[in-house]
Design a protein around this motif. Structure first.
Motif, short mmCIF file in Angstrom:
data_model
loop_
_atom_site.label_atom_id
_atom_site.label_comp_id
_atom_site.label_asym_id
_atom_site.label_seq_id
_atom_site.Cartn_x
_atom_site.Cartn_y
_atom_site.Cartn_z
N GLU A 147 0.82 -1.21 0.00
CA GLU A 147 0.00 0.00 0.00
C GLU A 147 0.86 1.27 0.00
N TRP A 148 1.94 1.26 0.82
CA TRP A 148 2.70 2.49 1.07
C TRP A 148 3.87 2.67 0.11
N SER A 149 4.33 1.60 -0.51
CA SER A 149 5.42 1.63 -1.50
C SER A 149 6.70 2.28 -0.97
N PRO A 150 7.34 1.66 0.03
CA PRO A 150 8.60 2.23 0.53
C PRO A 150 9.72 2.07 -0.50
N ASP A 151 10.74 2.89 -0.35
CA ASP A 151 11.96 2.75 -1.15
C ASP A 151 12.99 1.87 -0.44
N LEU A 152 12.82 1.73 0.87
CA LEU A 152 13.77 0.98 1.69
C LEU A 152 13.04 0.47 2.92
N VAL A 153 13.39 -0.74 3.35
CA VAL A 153 12.84 -1.28 4.60
C VAL A 153 14.00 -1.47 5.59
N LEU A 154 13.87 -0.84 6.74
CA LEU A 154 14.84 -0.97 7.82
C LEU A 154 14.21 -1.87 8.87
N HIS A 155 14.84 -3.01 9.16
CA HIS A 155 14.21 -3.95 10.10
C HIS A 155 15.23 -4.47 11.10
N GLU A 156 14.75 -4.84 12.25
CA GLU A 156 15.61 -5.45 13.27
C GLU A 156 15.67 -6.97 13.03
N PRO A 157 16.64 -7.67 13.61
CA PRO A 157 16.78 -9.11 13.34
C PRO A 157 15.58 -9.94 13.77
N PHE A 158 14.82 -9.46 14.77
CA PHE A 158 13.65 -10.19 15.24
C PHE A 158 12.40 -9.86 14.43
N ALA A 159 12.53 -9.04 13.40
CA ALA A 159 11.39 -8.64 12.56
C ALA A 159 11.69 -8.98 11.11
N VAL A 160 11.88 -10.26 10.84
CA VAL A 160 12.18 -10.72 9.48
C VAL A 160 11.00 -10.48 8.55
N ALA A 161 9.81 -10.29 9.13
CA ALA A 161 8.66 -9.96 8.28
C ALA A 161 8.92 -8.69 7.48
N GLY A 162 9.76 -7.80 8.02
CA GLY A 162 10.12 -6.60 7.27
C GLY A 162 10.94 -6.94 6.04
N ALA A 163 11.89 -7.86 6.19
CA ALA A 163 12.70 -8.29 5.03
C ALA A 163 11.83 -9.02 4.01
N LEU A 164 10.88 -9.81 4.50
CA LEU A 164 9.94 -10.50 3.61
C LEU A 164 9.13 -9.48 2.81
N ALA A 165 8.65 -8.44 3.48
CA ALA A 165 7.87 -7.40 2.79
C ALA A 165 8.73 -6.67 1.76
N ALA A 166 9.99 -6.40 2.10
CA ALA A 166 10.89 -5.75 1.14
C ALA A 166 11.09 -6.62 -0.10
N ALA A 167 11.25 -7.94 0.13
CA ALA A 167 11.42 -8.84 -1.01
C ALA A 167 10.16 -8.88 -1.86
N ARG A 168 9.02 -8.83 -1.21
CA ARG A 168 7.74 -8.91 -1.95
C ARG A 168 7.55 -7.70 -2.86
#
Length: 369
Positions: A107-128
């Motif tokens: 929805e928000w279309s980020p240019d970059l995702v900054l995530h902590e190691p315990f929030a891999v869902a952020g890396a998953l969203a970046a990959a998606r």
């Protein structure tokens, strides 16, 4: 540049991400924090925050994981499970965050995702959505290993969102002082958002006796009082002033020794500048807060990463590692009188001060987009 900051739904996880998030905002970038539950306290920083798992219940998840894996649960409670326990627990946490995190990224279309190691869902969203992800350390474990063991538990979430695998991060940010533990990534001076508590005037200056702050975990549950009961029991035999930060209801209502006082939520780092030492539950944020201030600490050996963290402190010589029940008048006296502990803590404090502040890392992030 639009930056999505992804965190597990816990205050102790999201607050260390906020100094860099605020530096990005101050540099003119648009920042949105994605978390849930207790992590929504990040909104107190003035940054916009989105709840990506409105029905999230950390206690329910933890109980379920521990019941299904009794051997690892036993090791986790004694602090000997290493990243195995974290992988199990935060694998389930991230499975519950994944759908909301991906939906928000789409929805928000980020240019970059900054995530902590315990929030891999952020890396998953970046990959998606096909944008770079950056891992921001906020613990003393190896973030690469944490991401790996957590991702191993996200098979269903990866399949749901048609992501073959979570790619390596475009970069990583290391916040631990190298003399304590080596971390992978660009070095950055550790900081943490202090919350919205007020610092009483009497905590702004040193008192007539050494002042020892005593804190506990921000995560509720068994043993959440941490070292406080043991400190209270021994305090009357120690020539120091003890300040209990956010004591539980039982302690705050009990009769305390004359040299023990209580306060509600305070900016810990500011209070440490006029204190002689910190006694705490062994969390990474507390370890690093004492090191930033250059004061010795007593870190209690306990569940999760607390044994590991406390052992690092003891090995560096910047404090004492001890189980909560092992806290005595002798160990508390040593904490405020041992010149070697104080000198090592100051050395690490200077080491941290020489690391680049969050504002200097912003340009490195900009280069990734």
């Amino acid at each position: 540049m639009r930056v999505l900051v992804a965190s597990a739904p816990l205050i102790g996880h999201v607050f260390p991400l906020l100094p860099l998030a605020l530096a990005l905002r101050d540099a003119g970038h648009e920042v949105l924090v994605a978390t849930a539950a207790d992590g929504l306290g990040a909104a107190r920083s003035g940054l916009p925050v989105r709840d990506v798992a409105p029905r999230f219940d950390f206690g329910r998840i933890a109980r379920g994981v521990l019941l299904r894996h009794p051997l690892i649960a036993r090791a986790e409670l004694t602090g000997t499970a290493g990243t195995r326990g974290a992988g199990l627990l935060f694998g389930q946490v991230n499975d519950e965050l994944a759908d909301g995190m991906v939906a928000l990224a789409e929805e928000w279309s980020p240019d970059l995702v900054l995530h902590e190691p315990f929030a891999v869902a952020g890396a998953l969203a970046a990959a998606r959505v096909g944008v770079p992800a950056v891992r921001h350390e906020n613990s003393l474990f190896d973030g690469r290993e944490l991401v790996m063991v957590t991702t191993d538990r996200l098979t269903d979430a990866l399949r749901r969102h048609r992501v073959t695998a979570v790619p390596p991060p475009a970069a990583a940010i290391a916040v631990a002082p190298p003399s304590l533990v080596a971390q992978d990534g660009w070095p950055m001076r550790y900081d943490s958002y202090a919350g919205d508590g007020e610092l009483p005037d009497w905590l702004r200056e040193p008192g007539p006796r050494p002042r020892v702050l005593v804190s506990r975990s921000t995560v509720a549950g068994p043993g959440s009082a941490g070292p406080m009961p043991a400190v209270v029991a021994a305090a009357h035999r120690v020539d120091a002033e003890f300040v209990l930060v956010r004591p539980d209801r039982r302690l705050s209502r009990s009769a305390l020794p004359p040299n023990v006082r209580t306060v509600d939520w305070i900016p810990l780092r500011a209070a440490l500048s006029a204190s002689a030492a910190l006694v705490h539950h062994g969390g990474a944020g507390s370890v690093l807060a004492a090191l930033v201030a250059g004061v010795p600490q007593l870190a209690t050996v306990g569940a999760g990463d607390r044994r590991y963290n406390a052992t690092l402190v003891g090995a560096r010589g910047a404090g004492i590692a001890a189980p909560a029940r092992g806290i005595t008048a002798s160990s508390l006296t040593r904490l405020v009188t041992d010149a070697g502990l104080a000198a090592a803590a100051r050395e690490v404090g200077r080491e941290i001060a020489e690391m680049p502040p969050p504002a200097e890392v912003v340009s490195r992030l900009e280069s990734l987009c």
